[in-house]
Design a protein around this motif. Structure first.
Motif, PDB file in Angstrom:
ATOM      1  N   ASP A   1     -29.808 -52.141  -2.444  1.00 42.35           N
ATOM      2  CA  ASP A   1     -30.797 -51.744  -2.402  1.00 42.35           C
ATOM      3  C   ASP A   1     -31.791 -52.224  -1.103  1.00 42.35           C
ATOM      4  O   ASP A   1     -32.325 -51.415  -0.329  1.00 42.35           O
ATOM      5  N   LYS A   2     -31.407 -53.554  -0.676  1.00 40.80           N
ATOM      6  CA  LYS A   2     -32.007 -54.040   0.302  1.00 40.80           C
ATOM      7  C   LYS A   2     -31.313 -53.280   1.733  1.00 40.80           C
ATOM      8  O   LYS A   2     -32.085 -53.176   2.624  1.00 40.80           O
TER       9      LYS A   2
ATOM     10  N   LYS B   1     -33.048 -49.986   2.066  1.00 39.47           N
ATOM     11  CA  LYS B   1     -34.702 -49.933   2.244  1.00 39.47           C
ATOM     12  C   LYS B   1     -34.610 -50.349   3.794  1.00 39.47           C
ATOM     13  O   LYS B   1     -35.170 -50.015   4.692  1.00 39.47           O
ATOM     14  N   ASN B   2     -33.636 -51.572   4.223  1.00 40.03           N
ATOM     15  CA  ASN B   2     -33.890 -51.954   5.467  1.00 40.03           C
ATOM     16  C   ASN B   2     -33.286 -51.180   6.471  1.00 40.03           C
ATOM     17  O   ASN B   2     -33.784 -51.053   7.641  1.00 40.03           O
TER      18      ASN B   2
ATOM     19  N   TYR C   1     -32.569 -47.684   6.389  1.00 41.81           N
ATOM     20  CA  TYR C   1     -32.962 -46.258   6.214  1.00 41.81           C
ATOM     21  C   TYR C   1     -34.517 -46.290   6.106  1.00 41.81           C
ATOM     22  O   TYR C   1     -35.003 -44.969   5.742  1.00 41.81           O
ATOM     23  N   ALA C   2     -35.356 -47.386   6.166  1.00 38.32           N
ATOM     24  CA  ALA C   2     -36.513 -47.166   5.734  1.00 38.32           C
ATOM     25  C   ALA C   2     -37.172 -46.475   4.632  1.00 38.32           C
ATOM     26  O   ALA C   2     -38.063 -45.805   4.250  1.00 38.32           O
ATOM     27  N   GLN C   3     -36.362 -46.639   3.499  1.00 34.02           N
ATOM     28  CA  GLN C   3     -36.631 -46.119   2.254  1.00 34.02           C
ATOM     29  C   GLN C   3     -37.793 -47.124   1.663  1.00 34.02           C
ATOM     30  O   GLN C   3     -37.443 -48.457   1.540  1.00 34.02           O
ATOM     31  N   THR C   4     -38.743 -46.651   0.810  1.00 33.73           N
ATOM     32  CA  THR C   4     -39.534 -47.530   0.167  1.00 33.73           C
ATOM     33  C   THR C   4     -38.854 -48.302  -1.160  1.00 33.73           C
ATOM     34  O   THR C   4     -39.355 -49.325  -1.520  1.00 33.73           O
ATOM     35  N   MET C   5     -37.733 -47.436  -1.720  1.00 32.54           N
ATOM     36  CA  MET C   5     -37.196 -47.731  -2.866  1.00 32.54           C
ATOM     37  C   MET C   5     -35.812 -47.665  -2.827  1.00 32.54           C
ATOM     38  O   MET C   5     -35.356 -46.704  -2.199  1.00 32.54           O
ATOM     39  N   GLY C   6     -34.936 -48.831  -3.086  1.00 36.20           N
ATOM     40  CA  GLY C   6     -33.340 -48.346  -3.173  1.00 36.20           C
ATOM     41  C   GLY C   6     -32.945 -47.476  -4.188  1.00 36.20           C
ATOM     42  O   GLY C   6     -33.639 -47.260  -5.328  1.00 36.20           O
TER      43      GLY C   6
ATOM     44  N   GLU D   1     -33.104 -49.311  -7.834  1.00 39.40           N
ATOM     45  CA  GLU D   1     -34.553 -49.351  -8.248  1.00 39.40           C
ATOM     46  C   GLU D   1     -34.940 -47.852  -8.694  1.00 39.40           C
ATOM     47  O   GLU D   1     -35.789 -47.860  -9.848  1.00 39.40           O
ATOM     48  N   THR D   2     -34.664 -47.090  -7.978  1.00 43.66           N
ATOM     49  CA  THR D   2     -35.063 -45.491  -8.346  1.00 43.66           C
ATOM     50  C   THR D   2     -34.529 -44.905  -9.599  1.00 43.66           C
ATOM     51  O   THR D   2     -35.130 -44.481 -10.660  1.00 43.66           O
TER      52      THR D   2
END
Length: 291
Positions: A220-221, A224-225, A227-232, A235-236
């Protein structure tokens, strides 16, 4: 005529996470809602969750308009009686992704509602064209795939069935405009766009966990880091429900008969173990609920 005045009341069938979000969003825009579920207990829970969500979203988004909780709740009729749909001007169906259950719901509302009423299926994987064949007027059936949490999301995936009329699309766009949503119209294929891409990514991420390539947190990290996703993706999966993701993958696999959609065995293992994500207290992560 102002778009808001076109909709004297909207029926929302199913008081789950998305259903209550749709009902809340509509009521906040001063549209009367008839919210239907199978038991008074579920409806009581739905009312309390809407109260909590109005408070929560105000904290989450400081720029969000402040809503009077009692006024919003007062615009929603919580009922188990499908006959109340006789007086609505639009219906949004949010029942579980089970074909037998959906069939019964559409047969019921088709016999109750006026022939001019649009039926919007809020589904993530069931064919809109297939749903249209249940009712006498498939041209009035359309897909609306709301994202969670509904009141905070700016756009909606609108799915045109093979027989959906342009007028049905137009009326749906009008309603979504009142809800402050952008309509993105696509054609009917299994999984549509968002769910086909999202579940595929989650499924592949589950394979990475199963193969011990990386932990859920590290996967997830990276996403997120990078591709600028708010949730991995994992997590989704926990937010939506591991069992729900598994069902979506099964639908895609059955629909396309393509091995790339084969559900990851880890999703079956987790589902059988009751590790369904946030709703059970444990999924790819642990939560401070039941576990």
């Amino acid at each position: 005529m102002d778009n808001k005045n076109k909709f004297k009341a909207v029926g929302v069938i199913g008081a789950g996470t998305i259903g209550i979000g749709v009902a809340q969003n509509l009521a906040e825009k001063e549209i009367s809602v008839v919210l239907i579920d199978i038991s008074d207990t579920k409806l009581k829970e739905a009312k309390e969750r809407i109260r909590q969500n109005i408070r929560l979203y105000a904290i989450y988004d400081k720029n969000r308009k402040a809503y009077n909780i009692d006024e919003v709740i007062g615009r929603i009729t919580f009922t188990t009686d499908y006959q109340t749909l006789q007086n609505v001007s639009y219906v949004v169906e949010n029942v579980t992704e089970n074909w037998e259950i959906k069939q019964e719901v559409y047969k019921k509302i088709d016999s109750i509602c006026d022939t001019s009423i649009v039926f919007a299926a809020n589904t993530s994987c069931v064919s809109i064209t297939k749903i249209g064949h249940i009712v006498d007027r498939p041209e009035r059936v359309i897909g609306v795939h709301f994202m969670n949490p509904v009141p905070l999301k700016a756009s909606v995936e609108v799915i045109k069935g093979e027989l959906t009329h342009d007028e049905t699309i137009s009326v749906t766009k009008d309603l979504l405009e009142v809800m402050d949503k952008e309509s993105i119209v696509i054609n009917d294929m299994p999984g549509f766009v968002s769910n086909r891409l999202m579940t595929f990514m989650i499924n592949e991420a589950a394979y990475l966990v199963q193969e011990n390539v990386a932990s859920a947190a590290d996967i997830d990290k990276i996403l997120k880091n990078s591709y600028a996703q708010t949730m991995g993706p994992l997590e989704t999966a926990d937010l939506i429900g591991v069992d729900t993701i598994l069902h979506s993958m099964e639908v895609l696999y059955e629909s396309f008969k393509d091995s790339k959609y084969r559900p990851c065995p880890l999703l079956y293992k987790m589902t059988h173990a009751g590790m369904l994500g946030r709703k059970s207290g444990q999924g790819f992560y642990k939560y401070n609920t039941k576990f």
